[in-house]
Design an enzyme around this catalytic site. Structure first.
Site, PDB file in Angstrom:
ATOM      1  N   THR A   1       0.842  -1.198   0.000  1.00 47.23           N
ATOM      2  CA  THR A   1       0.000   0.000   0.000  1.00 47.23           C
ATOM      3  C   THR A   1       0.872   1.240   0.000  1.00 47.23           C
ATOM      4  O   THR A   1       2.024   1.187  -0.424  1.00 47.23           O
ATOM      5  CB  THR A   1      -0.961  -0.016   1.208  1.00 47.23           C
ATOM      6  OG1 THR A   1      -0.194  -0.134   2.405  1.00 47.23           O
ATOM      7  CG2 THR A   1      -1.950  -1.175   1.105  1.00 47.23           C
TER       8      THR A   1
ATOM      9  N   VAL B   1       0.809   4.464   2.620  1.00 45.38           N
ATOM     10  CA  VAL B   1       1.318   5.022   3.874  1.00 45.38           C
ATOM     11  C   VAL B   1       2.098   3.953   4.644  1.00 45.38           C
ATOM     12  O   VAL B   1       3.116   4.251   5.272  1.00 45.38           O
ATOM     13  CB  VAL B   1       0.167   5.593   4.739  1.00 45.38           C
ATOM     14  CG1 VAL B   1       0.673   6.079   6.092  1.00 45.38           C
ATOM     15  CG2 VAL B   1      -0.541   6.728   4.001  1.00 45.38           C
ATOM     16  N   CYS B   2       1.647   2.708   4.579  1.00 44.59           N
ATOM     17  CA  CYS B   2       2.250   1.620   5.364  1.00 44.59           C
ATOM     18  C   CYS B   2       3.762   1.489   5.176  1.00 44.59           C
ATOM     19  O   CYS B   2       4.497   1.410   6.167  1.00 44.59           O
ATOM     20  CB  CYS B   2       1.551   0.302   5.073  1.00 44.59           C
ATOM     21  SG  CYS B   2      -0.210   0.327   5.473  1.00 44.59           S
ATOM     22  N   PRO B   3       4.285   1.487   3.943  1.00 40.35           N
ATOM     23  CA  PRO B   3       5.735   1.334   3.824  1.00 40.35           C
ATOM     24  C   PRO B   3       6.507   2.522   4.387  1.00 40.35           C
ATOM     25  O   PRO B   3       7.632   2.351   4.857  1.00 40.35           O
ATOM     26  CB  PRO B   3       5.971   1.175   2.325  1.00 40.35           C
ATOM     27  CG  PRO B   3       4.744   1.662   1.663  1.00 40.35           C
ATOM     28  CD  PRO B   3       3.622   1.473   2.638  1.00 40.35           C
TER      29      PRO B   3
ATOM     30  N   LEU C   1       6.585   1.648   8.201  1.00 38.05           N
ATOM     31  CA  LEU C   1       7.436   0.495   8.495  1.00 38.05           C
ATOM     32  C   LEU C   1       8.895   0.804   8.197  1.00 38.05           C
ATOM     33  O   LEU C   1       9.795   0.353   8.926  1.00 38.05           O
ATOM     34  CB  LEU C   1       6.956  -0.719   7.722  1.00 38.05           C
ATOM     35  CG  LEU C   1       5.530  -1.196   8.048  1.00 38.05           C
ATOM     36  CD1 LEU C   1       5.174  -2.413   7.214  1.00 38.05           C
ATOM     37  CD2 LEU C   1       5.352  -1.475   9.515  1.00 38.05           C
TER      38      LEU C   1
END
Length: 187
Positions: A44, A46-48, A51
């Protein structure tokens, strides 16, 4: 419902870490500080960024005696495929937990069942398995690893120094407060 002072419940899930599939349960890293970092989905937007930010600060969390567990409803196989496909995710050293059965997302009440995804929930768990701090964001709002590290350090300080509290923007080495009648109305 507040999660403060709630003990995490027993669980066991598959995970991906450093090129291997592993099992993680509620007793993994028991006796250490742990952060459960829920995010909506692999592959996706925003997720990377989140993380990757955690990966950039992972050694600081380890130095603070804390393990990070990123958690999504994707399978551990998808976590591996994402690490294989993305340079950002490839640098992650902490365990990436699979909550494909939704047990953790339900336990921490971050599941959006209609989407089959978790909200952005962050839970700081003490060495006794008790939640000391948490925040939940909607899916489009990213988090900051430096602020999370500061919150972890404040929770650790308060646990160690029960007669002192950490004011806003507190960082290790900064002045703390000792609650007393003399402070009422003086700050």
């Amino acid at each position: 419902m507040s999660f403060i002072e709630k003990r995490i419940e027993p669980f066991e899930v598959d995970a991906y870490q450093n090129g291997e599939f592993i099992k993680v349960n509620d007793q993994t890293d028991a006796g250490k500080w742990r952060i459960f970092f829920f995010y909506p989905a692999d592959f996706t937007f925003v997720c990377p960024t989140e993380l990757g930010d955690l990966a950039d600060h992972y050694e600081e969390f380890k130095e603070a005696g804390c393990e990070i567990y990123s958690v999504s409803t994707d399978s551990h196989f998808v976590h591996k495929a994402w690490a294989d496909a993305s340079d950002t995710i490839k640098k992650i050293k902490y365990p990436m937990l699979s909550d494909a059965a939704w047990k953790l997302s339900k336990q921490f009440d971050v599941l959006v069942e209609a989407d089959g995804q978790a909200l952005r929930g962050t839970f700081i768990v003490d060495p006794d398995g008790v939640i000391q701090a948490y925040e939940i964001h909607n899916m489009g709002i990213g988090r900051n690893a430096e602020e999370l590290l500061r919150k972890l350090q404040a929770a650790q300080f308060v646990r160690e120094h029960g007669d002192q509290v950490c004011p806003a923007k507190w960082k290790p080495g900064a002045e703390t407060l000792k609650p007393s009648l003399d402070l009422v109305g003086m700050l």
